[in-house]
Design a protein around this motif. Structure first.
Motif, mmCIF file in Angstrom:
data_model
loop_
_atom_site.group_PDB
_atom_site.id
_atom_site.type_symbol
_atom_site.label_atom_id
_atom_site.label_comp_id
_atom_site.label_asym_id
_atom_site.label_seq_id
_atom_site.Cartn_x
_atom_site.Cartn_y
_atom_site.Cartn_z
ATOM 1 N N ALA A 92 15.557 15.396 108.345
ATOM 2 C CA ALA A 92 14.543 15.834 107.376
ATOM 3 C C ALA A 92 15.186 16.237 106.058
ATOM 4 C CB ALA A 92 13.728 16.989 107.960
ATOM 5 N N ARG A 93 16.330 16.870 106.122
ATOM 6 C CA ARG A 93 17.037 17.244 104.901
ATOM 7 C C ARG A 93 17.621 16.022 104.198
ATOM 8 N NH1 ARG A 93 20.204 22.461 107.449
ATOM 9 N NH2 ARG A 93 18.456 23.922 107.320
ATOM 10 N N HIS A 94 18.186 15.112 104.978
ATOM 11 C CA HIS A 94 18.789 13.897 104.410
ATOM 12 C C HIS A 94 17.737 13.031 103.715
ATOM 13 C CE1 HIS A 94 21.325 10.368 103.993
ATOM 14 N NE2 HIS A 94 20.528 9.676 104.778
ATOM 15 N N LEU A 95 16.574 12.887 104.360
ATOM 16 C CA LEU A 95 15.520 12.036 103.811
ATOM 17 C C LEU A 95 14.569 12.802 102.897
ATOM 18 C CD1 LEU A 95 14.574 9.890 106.939
ATOM 19 C CD2 LEU A 95 16.068 9.259 105.037
ATOM 20 N N ASP A 96 14.769 14.095 102.787
ATOM 21 C CA ASP A 96 13.897 14.949 101.978
ATOM 22 C C ASP A 96 12.437 14.776 102.393
ATOM 23 O OD1 ASP A 96 13.297 16.875 100.078
ATOM 24 O OD2 ASP A 96 13.044 15.397 98.481
ATOM 25 N N LEU A 97 12.181 14.985 103.686
ATOM 26 C CA LEU A 97 10.830 14.859 104.231
ATOM 27 C C LEU A 97 10.025 16.096 103.836
ATOM 28 C CD1 LEU A 97 11.505 13.505 107.841
ATOM 29 C CD2 LEU A 97 11.051 12.223 105.745
ATOM 30 N N SER A 98 9.254 15.966 102.809
ATOM 31 C CA SER A 98 8.497 17.115 102.318
ATOM 32 C C SER A 98 6.991 16.935 102.495
ATOM 33 C CB SER A 98 8.829 17.362 100.847
ATOM 34 O OG SER A 98 8.584 16.198 100.089
ATOM 35 N N ASP A 99 6.587 15.975 103.332
ATOM 36 C CA ASP A 99 5.164 15.748 103.564
ATOM 37 C C ASP A 99 4.565 16.759 104.533
ATOM 38 O OD1 ASP A 99 5.347 13.603 101.887
ATOM 39 O OD2 ASP A 99 5.445 12.110 103.478
ATOM 40 N N SER A 100 5.400 17.423 105.311
ATOM 41 C CA SER A 100 4.929 18.372 106.308
ATOM 42 C C SER A 100 4.906 19.782 105.721
ATOM 43 C CB SER A 100 5.830 18.337 107.541
ATOM 44 O OG SER A 100 5.523 19.401 108.400
ATOM 45 N N LEU A 101 3.733 20.353 105.621
ATOM 46 C CA LEU A 101 3.587 21.698 105.060
ATOM 47 C C LEU A 101 4.347 22.727 105.889
ATOM 48 C CD1 LEU A 101 2.358 23.620 102.994
ATOM 49 C CD2 LEU A 101 0.362 23.800 104.489
ATOM 50 N N LEU A 102 4.220 22.656 107.215
ATOM 51 C CA LEU A 102 4.893 23.635 108.064
ATOM 52 C C LEU A 102 6.409 23.521 107.952
ATOM 53 C CD1 LEU A 102 2.573 23.590 111.194
ATOM 54 C CD2 LEU A 102 2.792 25.389 109.480
ATOM 55 N N TYR A 103 6.926 22.285 107.836
ATOM 56 C CA TYR A 103 8.370 22.119 107.648
ATOM 57 C C TYR A 103 8.796 22.693 106.307
ATOM 58 C CZ TYR A 103 12.851 20.146 106.474
ATOM 59 O OH TYR A 103 14.138 20.006 106.053
ATOM 60 N N MET A 104 8.000 22.448 105.266
ATOM 61 C CA MET A 104 8.349 22.966 103.941
ATOM 62 C C MET A 104 8.363 24.495 103.932
ATOM 63 S SD MET A 104 6.432 20.349 101.312
ATOM 64 C CE MET A 104 6.131 21.676 100.209
ATOM 65 N N VAL A 105 7.432 25.112 104.659
ATOM 66 C CA VAL A 105 7.336 26.566 104.670
ATOM 67 C C VAL A 105 8.433 27.189 105.534
ATOM 68 C CG1 VAL A 105 5.905 28.523 105.399
ATOM 69 C CG2 VAL A 105 4.873 26.613 104.165
ATOM 70 N N PHE A 106 8.582 26.699 106.773
ATOM 71 C CA PHE A 106 9.494 27.333 107.717
ATOM 72 C C PHE A 106 10.878 26.697 107.763
ATOM 73 C CE2 PHE A 106 5.223 28.311 109.367
ATOM 74 C CZ PHE A 106 5.300 29.693 109.307
ATOM 75 N N GLY A 107 10.981 25.380 107.555
ATOM 76 C CA GLY A 107 12.268 24.697 107.531
ATOM 77 C C GLY A 107 13.065 24.778 108.818
ATOM 78 N N THR A 108 12.382 24.813 109.957
ATOM 79 C CA THR A 108 13.067 24.916 111.250
ATOM 80 C C THR A 108 13.120 23.563 111.947
ATOM 81 O OG1 THR A 108 11.026 25.415 112.447
ATOM 82 C CG2 THR A 108 12.272 27.300 111.550
ATOM 83 N N GLY A 109 13.934 23.500 113.007
ATOM 84 C CA GLY A 109 14.052 22.276 113.789
ATOM 85 C C GLY A 109 12.733 21.859 114.419
ATOM 86 N N ARG A 110 11.915 22.821 114.801
ATOM 87 C CA ARG A 110 10.617 22.526 115.413
ATOM 88 C C ARG A 110 9.738 21.706 114.467
ATOM 89 N NH1 ARG A 110 7.361 24.852 119.391
ATOM 90 N NH2 ARG A 110 5.143 24.666 119.021
ATOM 91 N N TYR A 111 9.631 22.160 113.235
ATOM 92 C CA TYR A 111 8.763 21.477 112.284
ATOM 93 C C TYR A 111 9.442 20.258 111.665
ATOM 94 C CZ TYR A 111 5.874 25.437 113.225
ATOM 95 O OH TYR A 111 5.121 26.385 113.882
ATOM 96 N N ALA A 112 10.756 20.256 111.631
ATOM 97 C CA ALA A 112 11.485 19.052 111.209
ATOM 98 C C ALA A 112 11.249 17.942 112.228
ATOM 99 C CB ALA A 112 12.970 19.353 111.067
ATOM 100 N N TYR A 113 11.248 18.306 113.521
ATOM 101 C CA TYR A 113 10.962 17.325 114.572
ATOM 102 C C TYR A 113 9.571 16.732 114.375
ATOM 103 C CZ TYR A 113 9.553 15.562 119.148
ATOM 104 O OH TYR A 113 9.046 14.787 120.157
ATOM 105 N N ARG A 114 8.598 17.582 114.101
ATOM 106 C CA ARG A 114 7.230 17.091 113.886
ATOM 107 C C ARG A 114 7.151 16.191 112.653
ATOM 108 N NH1 ARG A 114 3.262 22.052 115.682
ATOM 109 N NH2 ARG A 114 4.055 22.174 117.803
ATOM 110 N N ALA A 115 7.908 16.521 111.609
ATOM 111 C CA ALA A 115 7.949 15.680 110.403
ATOM 112 C C ALA A 115 8.576 14.327 110.724
ATOM 113 C CB ALA A 115 8.724 16.376 109.293
ATOM 114 N N CYS A 116 9.608 14.318 111.564
ATOM 115 C CA CYS A 116 10.244 13.055 111.965
ATOM 116 C C CYS A 116 9.310 12.215 112.836
ATOM 117 C CB CYS A 116 11.557 13.330 112.705
ATOM 118 S SG CYS A 116 12.898 13.870 111.631
#
Length: 151
Positions: A92-116
């Motif tokens: 998520a950091r490498h690809l700059d996945l910023s479409d997921s609001l929860l990932y953008m807010v919390f930035g954890t592996g849980r929400y990065a997984y959901r973004a992936c």
């Protein structure tokens, strides 16, 4: 399937003169394919390749990823089993996945997984705590490298 992949790689190795670094990467991928559980070191090496760098030892590779903010705050041991959440966070950091609001807010592996999962990089059946095999790591990183090329 693995036998076909291995045969194809062997044919390419005999037909094409590859630079030494490409040979090392091919050998790394070949050895990784048969691992029942990938390690954090495997993911760091693969992410270094995906970032366009020539991998060296674990500490060098991890520092490269930390400098690029891909492995920021990740202090796992090299031999630690690789979990989906840790890999997702790096992707998520490498690809700059910023479409997921929860990932953008919390930035954890849980929400990065959901973004992936939303990007089609990872399978939706599982959790961020699942340990990945070497074959799964190869498959996920192939998708990641394809996505990086599209951006």
């Amino acid at each position: 399937m693995k036998h076909i992949l291995a045969a194809g790689i062997m044919i390419l190795l005999f037909l094409l003169p590859l630079p030494a670094q490409d040979m090392q990467q091919m050998q790394f991928i070949h050895l990784l394919a048969d691992k029942p559980a990938a390690s954090f070191s495997d993911a760091v090496t693969f992410m270094t390749i995906a970032a366009g760098m020539q991998p060296k030892d674990f500490n060098f590779n991890l520092q490269v990823l930390k400098n690029r903010k891909i492995a920021r705050g990740m202090d796992y041991h090299a031999a630690a089993p690789l979990r989906r959440g840790a890999l997702s966070l790096m992707i998520a950091r490498h690809l700059d996945l910023s479409d997921s609001l929860l990932y953008m807010v919390f930035g954890t592996g849980r929400y990065a997984y959901r973004a992936c999962v939303a990007e089609g990089i990872m399978d939706h059946e599982g959790s961020e705590w699942d340990i990945l095999s070497g074959g799964e790591l190869i498959e996920i990183m192939n998708k990641t490298i394809e996505r990086a090329g599209e951006r």
